[in-house]
Design a protein around this motif. Structure first.
Motif, short mmCIF file in Angstrom:
data_model
loop_
_atom_site.label_atom_id
_atom_site.label_comp_id
_atom_site.label_asym_id
_atom_site.label_seq_id
_atom_site.Cartn_x
_atom_site.Cartn_y
_atom_site.Cartn_z
N ALA A 194 36.05 19.99 58.87
CA ALA A 194 36.25 21.00 57.94
C ALA A 194 37.09 20.39 56.68
O ALA A 194 37.12 20.50 55.42
CB ALA A 194 36.79 22.31 58.24
N ASP A 236 36.63 21.75 52.71
CA ASP A 236 35.77 23.12 53.13
C ASP A 236 36.98 23.99 53.59
O ASP A 236 37.17 24.14 55.08
CB ASP A 236 34.64 23.03 54.26
CG ASP A 236 33.71 24.41 54.18
OD1 ASP A 236 34.46 25.34 53.55
OD2 ASP A 236 32.88 24.44 54.42
N ALA A 243 35.86 27.15 55.81
CA ALA A 243 35.36 26.87 57.14
C ALA A 243 36.73 26.37 57.91
O ALA A 243 36.78 26.80 58.95
CB ALA A 243 34.41 25.61 57.05
#
Length: 140
Positions: A22, A27, A30
Motif C-alpha cells: 500500500a 494508496d 488502503a
C-alpha cells in the motif's frame, strides 16, 4: 473454529506485506485500513500519526505530494512474531529502495526495524501500533 498459531502468524505476515504494498503503491486509504481505528503509526523523522484519519493524511502527504520519489520498494524480512490470543507483537528488518532521481546514485535509502503491536478485530488482524527505528539512511 479458532485459528492455529501458524494461521495467525501467516495472517500477520500478510498484513505486514500489505503495509509495504500500500505504501509503495501510494494508496494511503488502503494503508490506513490496515490499522485499528485508534492505531498509531510512528515513523520517526517522517511523522507520528494517531487514528486512521491522521495516518491517511500523513501517508498521502509522503507518497503523493509535493514531490514524491519516482518509485519506492520496501523489503521487509526476518520476522519475530509472538501471538497471545487476540493480540500479538512483531519485529521486522526493513530496507527501503528508491528509484534514484536524475544525478542520484544511491538507491538504498534506509535500513531499520519495525516494532509492531497487532490486534485481532472482526475483520482480521490489524496494526495497533507501528514504530519504525532507523539504523541508517541517506538522501532524505
Amino acid at each position: 473454529m479458532t485459528d492455529s498459531y501458524g494461521d495467525d502468524v501467516a495472517r500477520i505476515t500478510r498484513l505486514r506485506s500489505e503495509y509495504s504494498w500500500a505504501y509503495d503503491s501510494a494508496d494511503a486509504h488502503a494503508f490506513t485500513q490496515l490499522f485499528t481505528p485508534d492505531g498509531v503509526c510512528a515513523l520517526g523523522d517522517w511523522g507520528v500519526f494517531r487514528t486512521r484519519e491522521e495516518i491517511e493524511a500523513g501517508i498521502a502527504a509522503q507518497t503523493v505530494a509535493p514531490d514524491p520519489l519516482p518509485a519506492t520498494v520496501h523489503s521487509v524480512t526476518t520476522p519475530r512474531i509472538t501471538v497471545d490470543g487476540d493480540t500479538a507483537t512483531g519485529s521486522w528488518y526493513v530496507t527501503v529502495y528508491h528509484q534514484p532521481r536524475e544525478g542520484d546514485t544511491q538507491p538504498v535509502r534506509f535500513v531499520g526495524r519495525y516494532f509492531d503491536r497487532y490486534r485481532r478485530l472482526p475483520e482480521g488482524w490489524r496494526f495497533e501500533s507501528v514504530r519504525l527505528d532507523p539504523y541508517w539512511f541517506v538522501g532524505y
